[in-house]
Each structure stands twice: as C-alpha cells, then as structure tokens.
Write an enzyme that holds these catalytic residues in place. Sequence first.
Site, PDB file in Angstrom:
ATOM      1  N   CYS A 114      -0.097  10.850   5.325  1.00  0.00           N
ATOM      2  CA  CYS A 114       1.257  10.418   4.913  1.00  0.00           C
ATOM      3  C   CYS A 114       1.834  11.250   3.768  1.00  0.00           C
ATOM      4  O   CYS A 114       3.031  11.168   3.497  1.00  0.00           O
ATOM      5  CB  CYS A 114       1.245   8.952   4.531  1.00  0.00           C
ATOM      6  SG  CYS A 114       0.701   7.895   5.871  1.00  0.00           S
ATOM      7  N   HIS A 250       7.854   7.602   0.689  1.00  0.00           N
ATOM      8  CA  HIS A 250       7.120   7.381   1.934  1.00  0.00           C
ATOM      9  C   HIS A 250       7.310   5.917   2.331  1.00  0.00           C
ATOM     10  O   HIS A 250       7.271   5.026   1.482  1.00  0.00           O
ATOM     11  CB  HIS A 250       5.639   7.694   1.707  1.00  0.00           C
ATOM     12  CG  HIS A 250       4.764   7.310   2.859  1.00  0.00           C
ATOM     13  ND1 HIS A 250       5.078   7.656   4.158  1.00  0.00           N
ATOM     14  CD2 HIS A 250       3.609   6.604   2.919  1.00  0.00           C
ATOM     15  CE1 HIS A 250       4.140   7.183   4.956  1.00  0.00           C
ATOM     16  NE2 HIS A 250       3.240   6.537   4.235  1.00  0.00           N
ATOM     17  N   ASN A 280       5.672   2.723   9.445  1.00  0.00           N
ATOM     18  CA  ASN A 280       5.092   3.871   8.739  1.00  0.00           C
ATOM     19  C   ASN A 280       4.891   5.003   9.751  1.00  0.00           C
ATOM     20  O   ASN A 280       4.030   4.912  10.622  1.00  0.00           O
ATOM     21  CB  ASN A 280       3.760   3.438   8.110  1.00  0.00           C
ATOM     22  CG  ASN A 280       3.069   4.559   7.359  1.00  0.00           C
ATOM     23  OD1 ASN A 280       3.469   5.721   7.444  1.00  0.00           O
ATOM     24  ND2 ASN A 280       2.024   4.231   6.627  1.00  0.00           N
TER      25      ASN A 280
HETATM   26  N1  ACO Z   1      -0.824 -10.654  10.981  1.00  0.00           N
HETATM   27  C1  ACO Z   1      -1.303 -11.767  10.431  1.00  0.00           C
HETATM   28  N2  ACO Z   1      -2.297 -11.751   9.521  1.00  0.00           N
HETATM   29  C2  ACO Z   1      -2.820 -10.560   9.188  1.00  0.00           C
HETATM   30  C3  ACO Z   1      -2.363  -9.350   9.748  1.00  0.00           C
HETATM   31  C4  ACO Z   1      -1.322  -9.434  10.688  1.00  0.00           C
HETATM   32  N3  ACO Z   1      -0.793  -8.346  11.279  1.00  0.00           N
HETATM   33  N4  ACO Z   1      -3.061  -8.334   9.216  1.00  0.00           N
HETATM   34  C5  ACO Z   1      -3.920  -8.866   8.353  1.00  0.00           C
HETATM   35  N5  ACO Z   1      -3.789 -10.209   8.337  1.00  0.00           N
HETATM   36  C6  ACO Z   1      -4.527 -11.186   7.548  1.00  0.00           C
HETATM   37  C7  ACO Z   1      -5.849 -10.654   7.060  1.00  0.00           C
HETATM   38  O1  ACO Z   1      -6.823 -10.790   8.071  1.00  0.00           O
HETATM   39  C8  ACO Z   1      -6.114 -11.564   5.875  1.00  0.00           C
HETATM   40  O2  ACO Z   1      -6.614 -12.771   6.365  1.00  0.00           O
HETATM   41  P1  ACO Z   1      -7.786 -13.563   5.570  1.00  0.00           P
HETATM   42  O3  ACO Z   1      -7.203 -13.850   4.215  1.00  0.00           O
HETATM   43  O4  ACO Z   1      -8.008 -14.751   6.406  1.00  0.00           O
HETATM   44  O5  ACO Z   1      -8.920 -12.599   5.527  1.00  0.00           O
HETATM   45  C9  ACO Z   1      -4.726 -11.842   5.322  1.00  0.00           C
HETATM   46  O6  ACO Z   1      -3.803 -11.472   6.359  1.00  0.00           O
HETATM   47  C10 ACO Z   1      -4.376 -11.073   4.068  1.00  0.00           C
HETATM   48  O7  ACO Z   1      -4.773  -9.729   4.210  1.00  0.00           O
HETATM   49  P2  ACO Z   1      -4.545  -8.696   3.050  1.00  0.00           P
HETATM   50  O8  ACO Z   1      -5.084  -7.375   3.514  1.00  0.00           O
HETATM   51  O9  ACO Z   1      -5.024  -9.241   1.763  1.00  0.00           O
HETATM   52  O10 ACO Z   1      -2.943  -8.677   2.993  1.00  0.00           O
HETATM   53  P3  ACO Z   1      -2.009  -7.767   2.107  1.00  0.00           P
HETATM   54  O11 ACO Z   1      -1.053  -8.603   1.397  1.00  0.00           O
HETATM   55  O12 ACO Z   1      -2.775  -6.755   1.317  1.00  0.00           O
HETATM   56  O13 ACO Z   1      -1.170  -6.971   3.210  1.00  0.00           O
HETATM   57  C11 ACO Z   1      -1.137  -4.791   4.216  1.00  0.00           C
HETATM   58  C12 ACO Z   1      -1.820  -6.163   4.151  1.00  0.00           C
HETATM   59  C13 ACO Z   1       0.262  -4.989   4.736  1.00  0.00           C
HETATM   60  C14 ACO Z   1      -1.921  -3.915   5.177  1.00  0.00           C
HETATM   61  C15 ACO Z   1      -1.088  -4.153   2.817  1.00  0.00           C
HETATM   62  O14 ACO Z   1      -2.322  -4.238   2.204  1.00  0.00           O
HETATM   63  C16 ACO Z   1      -0.640  -2.718   2.844  1.00  0.00           C
HETATM   64  O15 ACO Z   1       0.482  -2.397   3.120  1.00  0.00           O
HETATM   65  N6  ACO Z   1      -1.544  -1.796   2.474  1.00  0.00           N
HETATM   66  C17 ACO Z   1      -1.200  -0.399   2.305  1.00  0.00           C
HETATM   67  C18 ACO Z   1      -0.991   0.318   3.583  1.00  0.00           C
HETATM   68  C19 ACO Z   1      -0.483   1.685   3.219  1.00  0.00           C
HETATM   69  O16 ACO Z   1       0.279   1.846   2.308  1.00  0.00           O
HETATM   70  N7  ACO Z   1      -0.875   2.696   3.867  1.00  0.00           N
HETATM   71  C20 ACO Z   1      -0.325   3.980   3.333  1.00  0.00           C
HETATM   72  C21 ACO Z   1      -0.873   5.077   3.816  1.00  0.00           C
HETATM   73  S1  ACO Z   1      -1.010   5.023   5.555  1.00  0.00           S
HETATM   74  C22 ACO Z   1      -1.632   6.549   5.971  1.00  0.00           C
HETATM   75  O17 ACO Z   1      -1.875   7.359   5.189  1.00  0.00           O
HETATM   76  C23 ACO Z   1      -1.999   6.811   7.398  1.00  0.00           C
END
Ligand code: ACO
Length: 323
Positions: A114, A250, A280
């Site tokens: 990214c 990004h 993304n």
């Molecule tokens: N739908 C419903 N629930 C979900 C989903 C979904 N699609 N995905 C995860 N959950 C659940 C998880 O299983 C977890 O459940 P649990 O508490 O029972 O274990 C709960 O939601 C919370 O998960 P978290 O990972 O703590 O949620 P968070 O608020 O961190 O959001 C997210 C997740 C959106 C992935 C976030 O962490 C994020 O955006 N991370 C960064 C991603 C990013 O920026 N990538 C950039 C680079 S990408 C690249 O370089 C290729």
Amino acid sequence: MNYARIVGTGSYLPARVLENSELEQMVDTTDQWIRERTGIERRHIAAEGETTCDLAESAARHAIEAAGIEANDIDLIIVATTTADCVFPSVACLLQQRLKITNASPAFDVQAVCAGFVYALGIANTFIKAGSARNVLVVGAETFSRILNWKDRNTCVLFGDGAGAVVVQASETPGIHSTHLHADGRYAELLHVPQGISRGYTEMQEQGAFVEMRGSEVFRTAVTKLSEVVDEALLANNLDKSEIDWLVPHQANLRIIKATARKLSMTLDKVVVTVQDHGNTSAASIPLALDVAVRDGRIKAGEKLLLEGFGGGFTWGGALITL
Ligand code: ACO
C-alpha cells in the site's frame, strides 16, 4: 530543470461494484459492521480475465492525455503493484508494449504494497532530479481481489481493485518537494501473503495465496507511523501544518484517515476520502484519490498536498508536493 512535477493524473475502476450487502451473503458480516469499523460501503472488482495491466493501461492513458504528451515522450515507467499479471515480465514492461512505447526507455515494477505509489513517486523524483528522465509514468495498479480469501471476513471486506496514474515531468518550478520512504521488516507477519513462488509453487497453486492480517495491530502501527511521517515531511520543508491545502491519504480505513487528519488539525473537508467507494486498493489508492479530487475540481494547480501511505512489510511513506 531541477524539479519534478505532476502534470497529469488518471484513474480507472473496473465496472463491477461489490456492495457491502452482497458480502453479507458471502461471510458472517454486516453492512453496519463494515461501515462503522472501516468506512467502506462498496468496492470495484476486476472482471474474470481483467488484469492489473488492463487497469493500469486505462489509468495511464488518462494521465498521458491530461499531461498533454505523447506516449513515446515517456522515458521511464514505474508501476507500483503487489498483484502483477505474471511472475515476469513486469507490469511496467507489459504496459510499455500496450502503450506502443518503442524508445527502449526503462520500465520496472515496485513492490511496497500500500505504500507502493509513494515509493514509486520517490523513485521518479530521484530519476528526474538526477537528469536521468524527463517524463515518468508512475502507476499504482492492483487486482487485490485475486489474493483475497473470500471466506475470511477479517480481510475480504476491506479491499478492492483499481488503478491510478500520474505523469511526473522535469520542471523549472518545484512540484515534488520531498518524499520520505520507510520500511521495517520486523513486522512482516502482521500483514502478509505467506505463500509465494520461491516457497513452493505447487503448494501455492493447491492452497492459494491469500492476504492474512492481524488487523488491530496493523491499525495501531499505521496510526503511529503515519503520524511520524507527516511530522517528518513538514519538518523537512520547514512548513507549518496550516500550510497544507489537502491531505491525500492511503485509503485503508476511515478511522486511520481521521487520526492522521487530527494530527494535522485538518477538518475532513480538506482530506480526500474515497474509501467508501473504493475500499483499500493498495498501491492504487493514493493516485486514484488524487485523480478523483483533481477531476472534480477540489484540488487545484498550485495547492500543497501531503500524500501518505502504509502497507505490508511494513512499508510507509509520505510525499509533500505542490500540484
Ligand atoms: N464482520 C464482522 N465482524 C468482524 C469482521 C467482519 N468483516 N472482521 C472481523 N470481525 C470481528 C473479529 O472477529 C472480532 O471479533 P471477536 O471480538 O469476537 O474476536 C471483532 O470483529 C473485532 O475485531 P478487531 O480486529 O478488534 O476490530 P477492529 O476494530 O480492529 O477493526 C479492522 C478491524 C477494520 C481490520 C481494523 O483493524 C483495520 O482497519 N486494520 C488496519 C487495516 C489496514 O490499515 N491495512 C493497511 C494496509 S493494507 C496493505 O498493506 C495490503
């Protein structure tokens, strides 16, 4: 001619739009969860047989047209991608052939996920400042849908396909003021596709090669590193944050974008946000967002922009430019 300046932008999105509501039928998720946690509402997905080079070509043609040059004026092609059409040749070489560029100028891909577009922009800037190129085509293009496990709700809701491109030209006036590129391989396993050619092609074919991510850890590090790189870019140019007209970040997650905007004391109306419509798109996301805001008239020539990206590796970087 000591400076490099963006003189044309272009982008392309595949026709197929995948709404959050459709993902509800595919994995255990809801439209509400995706919107609240990421800001994403829909994303574009490449058609069967539509490749990264196809997307790159359309975006590149728009950028070349906007720059008012001929394809054969281009003397360097850099494509930032994680999802090349084939192991080799590079997408950049395939693109050179598609554009019928016959001047034998260099063409290569950059793999920084990214952060790839910011890396490619930094390289283009260096080539131009060294006098080694005059018209550089810089493309960020991805078909990330091909490396997603469509049964993994942690990742498949986040990404989309697309391409963005810019023409960077030698100029007497400053355009790209500075670029700031970083990597820290110690974080490799937090966000990766662990399979690959060299680890065993047969296994990769049998098991697939898909994105795996420890989302909340990626999130925390992204916010920290992007905040640092924003400070670094301002300091390097002796600029106050109030002097930045636009943040073009990004587009991974609206909450990460908001955190960086807060750091710059910027209201969201000064931030280009496309994540709701594109998801993304990895290396494509910054040039796509830039092109959207240039074409709809928000970003105007002469304005100061801060571009920033963060991705697998980890890799991250920023660029401070006057358009
Ligand atoms: N739908 C419903 N629930 C979900 C989903 C979904 N699609 N995905 C995860 N959950 C659940 C998880 O299983 C977890 O459940 P649990 O508490 O029972 O274990 C709960 O939601 C919370 O998960 P978290 O990972 O703590 O949620 P968070 O608020 O961190 O959001 C997210 C997740 C959106 C992935 C976030 O962490 C994020 O955006 N991370 C960064 C991603 C990013 O920026 N990538 C950039 C680079 S990408 C690249 O370089 C290729």
